[in-house]
Write a protein that holds these residues in place. Structure first.
Motif, PDB file in Angstrom:
ATOM      1  N   GLN A 155       4.946  40.722   8.263  1.00 44.54           N
ATOM      2  CA  GLN A 155       6.118  39.873   8.018  1.00 44.54           C
ATOM      3  C   GLN A 155       6.506  39.127   9.296  1.00 44.54           C
ATOM      4  O   GLN A 155       6.810  37.925   9.264  1.00 44.54           O
ATOM      5  CB  GLN A 155       7.310  40.723   7.534  1.00 44.54           C
ATOM      6  CG  GLN A 155       7.091  41.453   6.234  1.00 44.54           C
ATOM      7  CD  GLN A 155       7.310  40.590   5.002  1.00 44.54           C
ATOM      8  OE1 GLN A 155       7.569  39.396   5.090  1.00 44.54           O
ATOM      9  NE2 GLN A 155       7.190  41.207   3.845  1.00 44.54           N
ATOM     10  N   ILE A 156       6.514  39.838  10.402  1.00 52.22           N
ATOM     11  CA  ILE A 156       6.903  39.223  11.681  1.00 52.22           C
ATOM     12  C   ILE A 156       5.902  38.135  12.090  1.00 52.22           C
ATOM     13  O   ILE A 156       6.293  37.029  12.478  1.00 52.22           O
ATOM     14  CB  ILE A 156       7.037  40.296  12.779  1.00 52.22           C
ATOM     15  CG1 ILE A 156       8.284  41.150  12.512  1.00 52.22           C
ATOM     16  CG2 ILE A 156       7.103  39.652  14.169  1.00 52.22           C
ATOM     17  CD1 ILE A 156       8.432  42.340  13.431  1.00 52.22           C
ATOM     18  N   MET A 157       4.596  38.432  11.980  1.00 48.49           N
ATOM     19  CA  MET A 157       3.597  37.436  12.367  1.00 48.49           C
ATOM     20  C   MET A 157       3.645  36.230  11.438  1.00 48.49           C
ATOM     21  O   MET A 157       3.516  35.086  11.884  1.00 48.49           O
ATOM     22  CB  MET A 157       2.197  38.063  12.369  1.00 48.49           C
ATOM     23  CG  MET A 157       2.019  39.222  13.351  1.00 48.49           C
ATOM     24  SD  MET A 157       2.589  38.872  15.037  1.00 48.49           S
ATOM     25  CE  MET A 157       1.468  37.565  15.520  1.00 48.49           C
ATOM     26  N   SER A 158       3.869  36.465  10.151  1.00 51.67           N
ATOM     27  CA  SER A 158       3.996  35.349   9.222  1.00 51.67           C
ATOM     28  C   SER A 158       5.261  34.551   9.500  1.00 51.67           C
ATOM     29  O   SER A 158       5.270  33.320   9.420  1.00 51.67           O
ATOM     30  CB  SER A 158       4.010  35.866   7.778  1.00 51.67           C
ATOM     31  OG  SER A 158       3.988  34.802   6.860  1.00 51.67           O
ATOM     32  N   GLY A 159       6.337  35.263   9.865  1.00 52.06           N
ATOM     33  CA  GLY A 159       7.584  34.590  10.224  1.00 52.06           C
ATOM     34  C   GLY A 159       7.414  33.688  11.435  1.00 52.06           C
ATOM     35  O   GLY A 159       7.945  32.567  11.469  1.00 52.06           O
ATOM     36  N   LEU A 160       6.655  34.156  12.421  1.00 52.27           N
ATOM     37  CA  LEU A 160       6.384  33.320  13.603  1.00 52.27           C
ATOM     38  C   LEU A 160       5.629  32.055  13.208  1.00 52.27           C
ATOM     39  O   LEU A 160       5.934  30.959  13.687  1.00 52.27           O
ATOM     40  CB  LEU A 160       5.561  34.106  14.627  1.00 52.27           C
ATOM     41  CG  LEU A 160       6.295  35.181  15.428  1.00 52.27           C
ATOM     42  CD1 LEU A 160       5.312  35.943  16.299  1.00 52.27           C
ATOM     43  CD2 LEU A 160       7.394  34.562  16.268  1.00 52.27           C
ATOM     44  N   GLY A 161       4.628  32.226  12.333  1.00 54.09           N
ATOM     45  CA  GLY A 161       3.886  31.067  11.858  1.00 54.09           C
ATOM     46  C   GLY A 161       4.771  30.117  11.079  1.00 54.09           C
ATOM     47  O   GLY A 161       4.697  28.898  11.245  1.00 54.09           O
ATOM     48  N   CYS A 162       5.634  30.674  10.245  1.00 61.01           N
ATOM     49  CA  CYS A 162       6.554  29.877   9.439  1.00 61.01           C
ATOM     50  C   CYS A 162       7.466  29.033  10.329  1.00 61.01           C
ATOM     51  O   CYS A 162       7.679  27.842  10.084  1.00 61.01           O
ATOM     52  CB  CYS A 162       7.378  30.825   8.562  1.00 61.01           C
ATOM     53  SG  CYS A 162       8.451  30.024   7.369  1.00 61.01           S
ATOM     54  N   ILE A 163       7.975  29.655  11.399  1.00 66.89           N
ATOM     55  CA  ILE A 163       8.861  28.942  12.332  1.00 66.89           C
ATOM     56  C   ILE A 163       8.103  27.835  13.063  1.00 66.89           C
ATOM     57  O   ILE A 163       8.566  26.692  13.159  1.00 66.89           O
ATOM     58  CB  ILE A 163       9.490  29.927  13.331  1.00 66.89           C
ATOM     59  CG1 ILE A 163      10.465  30.865  12.607  1.00 66.89           C
ATOM     60  CG2 ILE A 163      10.210  29.181  14.455  1.00 66.89           C
ATOM     61  CD1 ILE A 163      10.929  32.042  13.443  1.00 66.89           C
ATOM     62  N   SER A 164       6.907  28.168  13.576  1.00 74.61           N
ATOM     63  CA  SER A 164       6.144  27.175  14.357  1.00 74.61           C
ATOM     64  C   SER A 164       5.669  26.014  13.489  1.00 74.61           C
ATOM     65  O   SER A 164       5.477  24.904  13.976  1.00 74.61           O
ATOM     66  CB  SER A 164       4.954  27.844  15.042  1.00 74.61           C
ATOM     67  OG  SER A 164       3.997  28.268  14.095  1.00 74.61           O
ATOM     68  N   GLU A 165       5.494  26.268  12.197  1.00 75.89           N
ATOM     69  CA  GLU A 165       5.080  25.208  11.270  1.00 75.89           C
ATOM     70  C   GLU A 165       6.246  24.316  10.854  1.00 75.89           C
ATOM     71  O   GLU A 165       6.053  23.301  10.182  1.00 75.89           O
ATOM     72  CB  GLU A 165       4.466  25.837  10.011  1.00 75.89           C
ATOM     73  CG  GLU A 165       3.158  26.563  10.257  1.00 75.89           C
ATOM     74  CD  GLU A 165       2.846  27.575   9.152  1.00 75.89           C
ATOM     75  OE1 GLU A 165       3.520  27.525   8.098  1.00 75.89           O
ATOM     76  OE2 GLU A 165       1.955  28.419   9.356  1.00 75.89           O
TER      77      GLU A 165
END
Length: 202
Positions: A155-165
């Motif tokens: 969830q955290i790694m996907s959240g980071l990707g979501c933010i950077s995108e």
């Protein structure tokens, strides 16, 4: 018939998607042969070919001799002892194994490591800095975005990707772009709030 590629050329060059698939299909085909047929092919075809890859994981470069069928998830957990990335469904459906590869989020259980020679990989273990949690990690704690914690690294790694995108501008947008990550405990309100909080701090 699958074309055999010799090990020396594999270890010195980057493996293409076609070559990785050919090696995998060839290895699987051999396992289905009767024992006497496999023996008749000789010792040179009985062993699975190996591939040498260099992966930079959380800032450290590792040169690894791997089976071309190994996923990034298995290499992280079994070769590098980085168990933070979780093996959930092992079918790419739950998101527990999400990591960032060259800045993009991927499900590592379905991604062959042999296809990513030279890649930069970030896992949950690489987020802290000098003992301090990453802002998104802290936000998950602050907003109670976890219960059992099994899905939390993904969830955290996907959240980071979501933010950077740039996909974290509203709760609705976060829900949509994080929908590939399943939380069996149902901590979704906290997860969305944590990603929104970290995005706002950025």
């Amino acid at each position: 018939m699958v074309k055999k590629t010799s090990s020396p050329s594999l270890s010195s060059t980057k493996v293409s998607r076609r070559e990785a698939l050919q090696l995998t299909v060839g290895a699987v085909a051999l396992t289905g042969l009767p024992s006497e047929t496999a023996a008749a092919t000789g010792p040179s075809t009985s062993a699975t070919p190996r591939v040498t890859v260099a992966l930079t994981v959380n800032g450290t470069t590792h040169t690894l001799d791997i089976d071309p069928r190994q996923s990034i998830l298995d290499v992280l957990r079994e070769k590098l002892d980085l168990s933070g990335t979780k093996k959930g469904c092992n079918q790419g459906a739950c998101g527990a194994c999400t990591v960032l590869v060259d800045g993009r989020r991927i499900v590592s259980c379905l991604t062959l490591a042999a296809m990513h020679d030279g890649a930069q990989i970030q896992t949950v273990e690489g987020l802290e800095s000098n003992g301090a949690l990453h802002p998104l990690q802290q936000a998950f704690i602050d907003h109670e975005g976890l219960q059992c914690g099994f899905c939390t690294p993904g969830q955290i790694m996907s959240g980071l990707g979501c933010i950077s995108e740039g996909h974290a501008t509203s709760p609705e947008e976060i829900k949509f772009w994080m929908s590939g990550n399943i939380c069996r405990c149902g901590a979704y309100p906290g997860i969305v709030a944590a990603v929104a909080d970290a995005a706002g701090r950025g």
